[in-house]
Scaffold this active site. Structure first.
Site, PDB file in Angstrom:
ATOM      1  N   LYS A 118      -6.036  -8.980   1.353  1.00  0.00           N
ATOM      2  CA  LYS A 118      -5.869  -7.606   1.492  1.00  0.00           C
ATOM      3  C   LYS A 118      -6.306  -7.466   2.681  1.00  0.00           C
ATOM      4  CE  LYS A 118      -8.944  -3.505   0.349  1.00  0.00           C
ATOM      5  NZ  LYS A 118     -10.534  -2.831   0.079  1.00  0.00           N
ATOM      6  N   SER A 199      -9.703   1.203  -2.722  1.00  0.00           N
ATOM      7  CA  SER A 199      -8.751   0.548  -1.067  1.00  0.00           C
ATOM      8  C   SER A 199      -7.631  -0.334  -1.107  1.00  0.00           C
ATOM      9  CB  SER A 199     -10.269   0.656  -0.652  1.00  0.00           C
ATOM     10  OG  SER A 199     -10.890  -0.696  -0.208  1.00  0.00           O
ATOM     11  N   SER A 223     -13.637  -0.498  -5.811  1.00  0.00           N
ATOM     12  CA  SER A 223     -12.245  -0.804  -4.725  1.00  0.00           C
ATOM     13  C   SER A 223     -11.537  -1.686  -5.092  1.00  0.00           C
ATOM     14  CB  SER A 223     -12.604  -0.946  -3.230  1.00  0.00           C
ATOM     15  OG  SER A 223     -13.068   0.266  -2.871  1.00  0.00           O
TER      16      SER A 223
END
Length: 516
Positions: A118, A199, A223
């Site tokens: 990420k 997210s 998330s």
């Protein structure tokens, strides 16, 4: 999963080209009308290691294939926008991994395997670390995040950065899940019009689309679990402190944790073990009991036999769980595998409205500390970021209300300590008391259910595992969670469910025949 079966059928059928003048069908997540399938696209790390070890495949060839798939599907075709940036050195690293393998150096189950992380993880290379924000584009980080160090030491190839909800879903509360100013809107490979949720959207969508076998996300509250479920992959939220947060753009150290995403529980367990370790930059890792754990070695397909699993009496809207068709279906599979399902009414921690302001204050404080570790950026404070966004609103002009509120947020230290202690302890007691009072081995819920926040606020672990598809073809999932440091048990239960689900497929005897 159905994607693997479809992939093999297409390969066996000899599909090897796509005509440019044909109107493409968004036949995700394989997208065979847009790119010729390859056996590597949806292979597990275990399968890839077998092919790499035999010489049938090289890491260079694997990286080339996955990069071609990203090229065809990330910004073109379905425009999945799951990858925010590709590592320009990926092929060079792959060649080095091939050389080490040829010389007899085996770094473990991730040797030569591509991984996406990420875009909140520092990587000391040519890539940005920006949390999806254009305000953070500048000089790359000077030091790897600890979990990135661990991945590199295990032989993993950092293929690139995955897209996310900007600032890990903390820019503004009305911004769509999976959107960032730098990466655009992440789309769900199963249904590009469906939500990607949470997210870590890009990390989940990339695995679901066959861009990588495994990826790394982060979670503060849902998330990892939510995007993994919505994109039909496995996702683990470890106990806070199991994985280091050093070199990770933060929201709140009270709840933040990295975590694996994968297509199989086995791969998720391998990735979790690879990333674990004690880190002087994050002293929370010193609290981990018993040192490193080989989670893969502890997976047991018979672990559900005799297990007592608690489930909530009610789901969304107060609907009894025993009337939910999806819960009825997975319940039969769990019972057939030997589990006893126990109805539980979890205490409501009743945090009230103060949880979000506390996260805002944490973000304000901890982002300031993180930004001190970065140089060569156009911003050095939250105020700078807010000013940058105001001057560069973009076409969407989604605003930044949460950043602005965080900048203004304050509590006295006495109030902050009292509220954060209550938040953590009340959620921990709700889980621990339920486990103890009902003699449970773990708790479970549908991944679409209401209990995900309990574990996140407690700092306790959870795992979502795919359970099939609903009538609209969207993924469904089952969520296992429990007390601190129970990752090994939760992974084993999830693995046993995963295997039982395979055994109950239409090609196998119906689960009802064995259900008690």
């Amino acid at each position: 999963m159905k994607t693997t079966a479809l992939l093999l059928a297409l390969v066996m059928g000899g599909l090897n080209c796509v005509h440019a003048d044909e109107e493409p069908e968004l036949d995700g997540p394989v997208f065979a009308s847009l790119i010729a399938p390859d056996p590597s696209d949806f292979a597990s790390t275990v399968q890839l290691q077998q092919r790499l070890a035999s010489g049938e495949l090289t890491s260079v060839a694997l990286v080339r294939q996955l990069l071609a798939r990203i090229e065809a599907l990330n910004k073109k075709g379905p425009r999945l926008n799951a990858v925010i940036e590709v590592n320009p050195d990926a092929l060079t690293i792959a060649a080095h991994m091939d050389k080490e393998r040829a010389e007899g150096r085996d770094l473990g189950p991730l040797h030569g395997v591509p991984v996406l992380v990420k875009d909140v993880f520092d990587t000391a290379d040519k890539m940005q670390t920006s949390a999806g924000s254009l305000a953070m584009v500048g000089q790359p980080a000077s030091k790897d995040a600890f979990v990135v160090q661990r991945l590199r030491a295990s032989g993993a190839i950092i293929l690139g950065k995955s897209n996310l909800s900007e600032w890990s879903n903390f820019r503004g509360r009305t911004i769509p899940h999976g959107w960032s100013g730098r990466g655009g809107q992440t789309r769900n490979p199963h249904n590009p019009d469906a939500t990607t949720c949470g997210s870590s959207s890009g990390s989940a969508a990339a695995v679901a689309a066959g861009f990588v076998p495994v990826s790394v996300g982060t979670e503060t509250n849902g998330s990892i679990i939510c995007p993994a479920f919505r994109n039909g992959v496995v996702g683990i939220r470890p106990t806070v402190g199991l994985l280091s947060r050093a070199g990770v753009i933060p929201i709140s150290s009270r709840q933040d944790t990295p975590g694996p995403m994968a297509r199989t529980v086995t791969d998720a367990a391998l990735l979790l073990s690879a990333m674990s370790g004690t880190d002087a930059r994050d002293t929370a890792t010193y609290q981990v009991p018993n040192g490193p754990v080989d989670y893969h070695a502890l997976l047991d397909r018979d672990s559900l036999r005799g297990a007592r699993l608690g489930y909530p009496l009610y789901g969304f809207g107060g609907v009894p769980m025993l009337t939910d068709p999806e819960f009825i279906r997975v319940g039969k599979i769990l019972k057939a595998a030997g589990a006893t399902l126990v109805p539980v009414l979890l205490a409501n921690p009743a945090e009230g409205a103060f949880t979000w302001p506390l996260l805002q204050l944490d973000f304000k404080r901890e982002l300031a500390v993180y930004l001190q570790t970065r140089s060569g950026l156009p911003v050095s404070t939250l105020s700078d970021i807010i000013a940058f966004n105001a001057s560069n609103p973009g076409e969407e002009n989604y605003g930044q209300g949460n950043l602005e509120q965080a900048q203004q947020q304050s509590f006295s230290q006495t109030s902050y300590f009292r509220m954060t202690s209550a938040l953590k302890n009340n959620n921990r007691m709700a889980i621990d008391n339920a486990l103890r009072n009902h003699s449970l081995d773990a708790l479970l819920d549908l991944s679409s259910g209401v209990l995900k926040s309990y574990g996140a606020r407690a700092g306790y672990p959870g795992i979502t595992v795919p359970s099939g598809f609903d009538e609209d073809g969207d993924p469904t999932g089952l969520y296992f969670f429990g007390t601190a440091w129970s990752e090994a048990s939760l992974l084993s239960f999830a693995y046993a469910f995963e295997q039982a689900l395979k055994d109950s497929s239409p090609a196998q005897p119906a689960p009802e025949a064995a259900a008690g």
